[in-house]
Design an enzyme around this catalytic site. Structure first.
Site, mmCIF file in Angstrom:
data_model
loop_
_atom_site.group_PDB
_atom_site.id
_atom_site.type_symbol
_atom_site.label_atom_id
_atom_site.label_comp_id
_atom_site.label_asym_id
_atom_site.label_seq_id
_atom_site.Cartn_x
_atom_site.Cartn_y
_atom_site.Cartn_z
ATOM 1 C CG HIS A 187 3.728 9.518 5.647
ATOM 2 N ND1 HIS A 187 4.869 9.234 6.358
ATOM 3 C CD2 HIS A 187 3.769 10.863 5.397
ATOM 4 C CE1 HIS A 187 5.581 10.343 6.513
ATOM 5 N NE2 HIS A 187 4.931 11.342 5.953
ATOM 6 C CB SER A 209 6.590 13.721 7.442
ATOM 7 O OG SER A 209 7.189 13.260 6.263
ATOM 8 C CG ASP A 239 5.466 5.751 6.499
ATOM 9 O OD1 ASP A 239 5.186 6.176 5.368
ATOM 10 O OD2 ASP A 239 5.933 6.474 7.389
#
Length: 805
Positions: free
Chosen positions: A778, A671, A744
């Site tokens: 994610h 991330s 995601d």
């Protein structure tokens, strides 16, 4: 002018470029056996203990679902991901078995009556803690079960399927009564997508500013609106001793909560028109108080869509917010309203006002207090004691006030930077009052509070503590603290007067286990669990919290893992640096030590520690602080320069110790850590390779702010350009492995980020590999996908770092 030309080039590239992949889809691969075994080790059970310290619930989970399980039907709408066959979220981690342990008898009991293939969630003890409720999700419905602790038996109590699409699906009223949300139709009746739509999808704005984050899975068409309405509509049901009655009429119920006296429900009902710009929680809504039969007693507020929320983290809509029941009164609702029109730039003495309205809700709301910062919630105690939080995200400031409702006074108890970990006094210990609500526990005739800090950051690392907070002197007196050499924190205070506690203790070599402590009698701790090490392959691996300075004097730390049997005389090792940047307004706060060398190493799917078994030194949680350079400066004003300082100092320190080979270093992150990685490869030559998972690489795709940056693209276009590694893709020549989940769901990290960065690096002749994981959000969950990710990372490290020339 040059910068504007660059921005035009960036935007043109986004419009015209299509993703090019240099190879067909490959079959799944597994990492070395030792890594596979570490990943798939069965997790230790989670634990929940009743308030008397008599019964413990042990909840067991499996490691990872298969990709086939992730690939089950899914609807993505209104910011939600739903299983269209059972009216529940599609991506959940389930409990697969329950056991009960009598702590006095030291005996474990199996729970009978559980479904054959248990997929449990939403676990909740009854008010008297004699029963435990949970949901069970099957392929076509969600059901509600109750475990009777006396009989150790689970029984199905819901006659209708539950609807868990929005919020918690049920709440206890008393030991024999539960209110739950049920479906109103069969999944077979879901609206069918028309082959030919009635017309185009049209959105418009008539001159009103409506900034919004880059949410995923939003409503995109009238058909999506129909889907959301179908799946989100629910009916409240009251189940009492097996008899069910309906409460009110079907509606889209975002959330509901029971008043302390159990006579009223506060309900948030979503309204049309549904937004195409924000998620379901931001749709127009009504806050309504009803009786248990569903009759409307009071419409407290009618709220617009959150589309109109002004940008900036301390700004808010000019409408009521933060609705909640007051825990220390029978039926009093509270909420906050801005006094500055929701705009932090306005110069006013007070930012927010907090109001209260009590049953029968016919009078005008009364003012409780005003706050000088944004209201951040209240922890209630009694008529003399409540703790009121105020926050300023942009200033990283938090205040805690003592509120005496009998006097109407608000008194400042403490103020600190949110990033000041050393100054955190902890959270107040709570206990149940006559309404069964958790309220602040007072001791010594109401003059002091018990404060529990489960982190306890200190110059010696994290050392959790329990303290007495004196309301007169406003000082914390620590009465117990974890010993150096272990990491122990208080899970629950079972008896505040006699200081009987439930703790969780671990060390580098000791797996976390639970203990009963008696601080008053100072008798030996009593172990109530005996979990064993699930990671025998890590025995002998050493962990150290290292300290070092960067060139400008800021102190840094990281968790250094070295292979079993390693010594410096064997020569320097290839090094992996894994990190996640954080912003600070204070250099002193940035230099504080966070984490503990004495914690037992627990492996998540995303950890880099696996590779210590393959001969790498691993610097995990390497501090990458981004510090504001002055009073009127923001941390990101020199983001790239500080990244360089952070990375260089870590490499220099470990190479100087003879541990790391500075010519064989990799950097990685997930991330925002992936964003960091791509930037470091674009602006330095410090590394042999990088691993970037599920990152955002072009900040123009998040124009209304990102992470802790609240300036918009139009306010700071040069910053957005300079912080985007995509802008410098032609400079990324160090091999970079890009990994992204195709589904995601995180705000800002659309898969297009990795697609476009791959194409840009490829187009400029860089070395890059892009792995697109099917069905993954994610965070990655599918067993095959996670194993393959570990294999990809291992192969990349072996080729470009360990065996590099």
């Amino acid at each position: 002018m040059k910068m504007i030309k660059h921005l035009f080039t960036v935007l043109t590239f986004l419009v015209t470029t299509t993703m090019v992949i240099g190879q067909d889809a490959a079959s799944y691969q597994n990492p070395p056996k030792v890594i596979e075994d570490l990943l798939l080790a069965k997790p230790t059970p989670s634990v929940s203990v009743d308030g008397k310290g008599v019964w413990m619930l042990l909840s067991e989970r499996n490691s990872y679902p298969t990709v086939e399980e992730l690939g089950q039907p899914e609807i993505r709408v209104a910011g939600l991901r739903l299983n269209p066959n059972n009216f529940s979220p599609s991506r959940q981690t389930y409990i697969n078995n329950f056991q009960l342990k009598n702590l006095k008898e030291d005996k474990v009991y199996s729970v009978i009556g559980l479904p054959a293939t248990l997929l449990a969630g939403a676990v909740s003890w009854s008010p008297s803690e004699t029963k435990i409720a949970f949901t069970h999700t099957s392929s076509n419905k969600v059901e509600l079960y109750i475990i009777d602790i006396a009989t150790k038996k689970a029984s199905l109590v819901s006659k209708r399927p539950l609807n868990s699409v929005l919020g918690n699906p049920y709440t206890w009223v008393d030991d024999n009564t539960i209110i739950y949300k049920s479906t109103i139709s069969s999944a077979a009746n879901a609206p069918k997508r028309p082959i030919t739509p009635k017309g185009p999808t049209i959105q418009q704005n008539l001159g009103k500013a409506a900034p919004s984050p880059t949410y995923q899975d939003l409503i995109k068409s009238p058909y999506d609106e129909q889907l959301f309405q179908f799946y989100a509509t629910t009916q409240l049901v009251i189940s009492k001793n097996g008899v069910e009655t309906l409460s009110g009429k079907p509606c889209i119920l975002s959330g509901f909560s029971l008043s302390p006296d159990k006579k009223y429900l506060l309900q948030k009902k979503l309204q049309q028109p549904f937004s195409y710009l924000v998620t379901a929680n931001g749709f127009p809504s009504k806050m309504i108080i009803t009786d248990l039969a569903g009759k409307t007693i009071k419409i407290v507020a009618e709220l617009p869509s959150t589309e109109g929320t002004p940008s900036g983290y301390d700004n808010t809509q000019n409408v009521p917010r933060s609705f909640d029941w007051r825990d220390d009164e029978a039926a009093t609702i509270t909420w906050a309203e801005p006094l500055d029109s929701g705009l932090i730039k306005k110069q006013v003495e007070f930012r927010d006002a907090v109001y209260a309205l009590s049953a029968p809700f016919t009078e005008k709301a009364s003012l409780l207090f005003k706050t000088k910062l944004r209201y951040g919630g209240t922890t209630w105690g009694n008529e003399n004691i409540a703790l009121v939080n105020e926050i300023s995200r942009s200033k990283q400031l938090v205040r805690v006030n003592l509120f005496n409702s009998s006097k109407g006074s608000l008194e400042l108890l403490l103020e600190r930077n949110q990033t000041d970990a050393y100054g955190n006094p902890g959270s107040p210990v709570t206990s149940k009052n006559k309404y069964g609500r958790n309220v602040i526990t007072t001791i010594e005739n109401g003059t002091k509070l018990l404060m529990n800090n489960t982190t306890g950051s200190s110059p010696n690392g994290d050392l959790p503590f329990l303290a007495k907070f004196d309301l007169t002197t406003k000082q914390n007196e620590i009465i117990w603290r974890s010993n150096v050499g272990s990491f122990e924190f208080i899970v629950e205070v079972l008896d505040a007067n006699n200081l009987i506690l439930l703790s969780r203790k671990e060390s580098q070599k000791e797996v976390p286990n639970y203990f009963i402590k008696n601080l008053r009698l100072r008798i030996a701790d009593r172990a109530i669990t005996n979990f064993t090490n699930p990671y025998p392959a890590l025995e002998g691996v050493t962990k150290e919290k290292i300290k070092y300075k960067r060139a400008d004097g800021v102190d840094l730390t990281g968790d250094l893992y070295l292979p079993s049997g390693y010594s410096k005389d064997k020569g320097p090792l290839p090094l992996i640096i894994w990190a996640y940047p954080r912003e600070f307004n204070s250099a002193a706060d940035a230099a504080q030590i966070r984490g503990s060398k004495d914690r037992f190493t627990t492996l998540s799917w995303g950890s880099p520690i696996y590779y210590v078994t393959q001969g790498y030194a691993v610097l995990d949680n390497a501090e990458m602080p981004i510090v504001a350079a002055g009073k009127d400066k923001k941390p990101n004003d020199n983001f790239i320069e500080q990244l360089k300082l952070n990375a260089a100092s870590a490499i220099e320190h470990l190479s100087g110790l003879g541990i790391a080979d500075k010519n064989r270093v990799a950097v990685g992150g997930h991330s925002y850590g992936a964003f960091m990685t791509a930037n470091l490869l674009a602006h330095t030559k410090l590394f042999k390779a990088g691993i970037a998972r599920s990152g955002a690489y072009n900040r123009t795709l998040t124009p209304f702010g990102f992470q802790n940056e609240d300036r918009t693209y139009w306010q700071a276009p040069e910053l957005y350009y300079n912080m985007s590694p995509f802008s410098y893709a032609d400079k990324i020549k160090t091999p970079i492995l890009l990994i992204h989940g195709e589904a995601d769901d995180n705000t800002g990290t659309y898969p297009i980020n990795s697609e476009r960065l791959f194409a840009a690096i490829k187009g400029n002749g860089g070395t890059v590999r892009f792995v697109y994981l099917p069905y993954e959000a994610h965070g990655y969950r599918g067993k095959e996908n996670v194993l393959h990710t570990l294999w990809e990372q291992f192969q990349w490290l072996e080729k470009y770092v360990k065996n590099s020339k």
